[in-house]
Design a protein around this motif. Structure first.
Motif, PDB file in Angstrom:
ATOM      1  N   THR A   1      17.904  -2.137  13.509  1.00 36.94           N
ATOM      2  CA  THR A   1      18.640  -3.222  13.354  1.00 36.94           C
ATOM      3  C   THR A   1      17.410  -4.381  12.140  1.00 36.94           C
ATOM      4  O   THR A   1      17.615  -4.990  11.579  1.00 36.94           O
ATOM      5  N   TYR A   2      15.989  -3.798  12.562  1.00 35.84           N
ATOM      6  CA  TYR A   2      14.437  -4.615  12.344  1.00 35.84           C
ATOM      7  C   TYR A   2      14.936  -3.340  11.062  1.00 35.84           C
ATOM      8  O   TYR A   2      14.586  -4.403  10.023  1.00 35.84           O
ATOM      9  N   TRP A   3      15.149  -2.576  10.624  1.00 36.96           N
ATOM     10  CA  TRP A   3      15.332  -1.772   9.389  1.00 36.96           C
ATOM     11  C   TRP A   3      16.424  -1.932   8.483  1.00 36.96           C
ATOM     12  O   TRP A   3      15.591  -2.301   7.226  1.00 36.96           O
ATOM     13  N   ALA A   4      16.911  -2.322   9.023  1.00 44.59           N
ATOM     14  CA  ALA A   4      18.049  -2.734   7.872  1.00 44.59           C
ATOM     15  C   ALA A   4      17.521  -4.531   7.561  1.00 44.59           C
ATOM     16  O   ALA A   4      17.983  -4.674   6.703  1.00 44.59           O
ATOM     17  N   LYS A   5      17.285  -5.096   8.138  1.00 50.73           N
ATOM     18  CA  LYS A   5      16.365  -6.596   7.974  1.00 50.73           C
ATOM     19  C   LYS A   5      14.904  -6.803   7.067  1.00 50.73           C
ATOM     20  O   LYS A   5      15.148  -7.351   6.150  1.00 50.73           O
TER      21      LYS A   5
END
Length: 233
Positions: free
Chosen positions: A55-59
């Motif tokens: 999720t952090y990667w995508a954001k």
């Protein structure tokens, strides 16, 4: 404050600073924010929080995909390799030394924003001064000069080893006895063997030795009156 936070393995304060200085960082093409985001992803991978990490990667990391895809793919592989991996490539990413690097990146970014040099001004002053004095004969022990800071092997002479040689269009002749410059007011005087010293230094020596002078390089002794004056053109 920010450096202390990074030492404590927290990127929150540094990221807030990046947000406040976003335009300046972009203008300087700084990658500080990317490195901080990368570290936060690594910390999530370290504790095996795969869902939160993706999720952090995508954001936060996806916006950097165009310019840093290789680095992003490497850290993403940590989710598969795990924190106990024996692969040195991934062990390096998990090393605590990355936090020290982040401090270095932060300092570099703040120096660029405020147009400050990355080294102390004293460093630049010393480098310029030592470079202006350093010539190729500095490496010859026979050219030792008591008044030359570069001849001090325990002090500035050590620092001078790191600077380039100076370029002199015109040479300056220095007496190895007195360390004084030889010119029209203190002309060079030559021994019969070709060694040259300044008039003032040799006259002082002659006054103390009944008119006799000695060549400091060869030990040759002769009368002061038999020395030959050397003309500088």
């Amino acid at each position: 404050r920010i450096e202390n936070a990074l030492r404590s393995k927290s990127a929150t304060e540094a990221l807030a600073w990046c947000s406040d200085n976003k335009n300046a960082l972009r203008k300087n093409k700084s990658t500080l924010e990317f490195e901080l985001r990368l570290q936060e992803f690594i910390e999530l991978a370290r504790v095996k929080k795969e869902v939160e990490a993706l999720t952090y990667w995508a954001k936060h990391l996806k916006p950097w995909e165009e310019t840093h895809l290789d680095r992003m793919e490497q850290v993403t592989a940590l989710l598969i390799m795990g924190p106990m991996t024996k692969c040195k490539r991934y062990q390096k990413l998990l090393s605590d030394t990355r936090w020290t690097l982040l401090i270095t990146y932060f300092r570099k970014a703040i120096y660029q924003i405020h147009a400050l040099p990355t080294e102390p001004l004293l460093y630049y002053a010393l480098s310029a001064g030592l470079t202006s004095l350093k010539v190729h004969s500095c490496s010859e022990k026979s050219s030792f000069n008591v008044n030359c800071p570069l001849c001090d092997e325990q002090g500035l002479g050590v620092l001078a080893q790191e600077v380039p040689f100076s370029h002199h269009a015109n040479s300056t002749i220095v007496c190895r006895l007195s360390g004084q410059i030889m010119n029209e007011d203190n002309p060079p005087m030559a021994f019969s063997n070709g060694s040259v010293y300044s008039l003032k230094a040799l006259k002082e020596m002659a006054d103390k030795n009944d008119g006799k002078v000695n060549c400091q390089r060869t030990g040759l002794e002769q009368d002061f009156t038999t020395l030959s004056k050397v003309f500088i053109s």
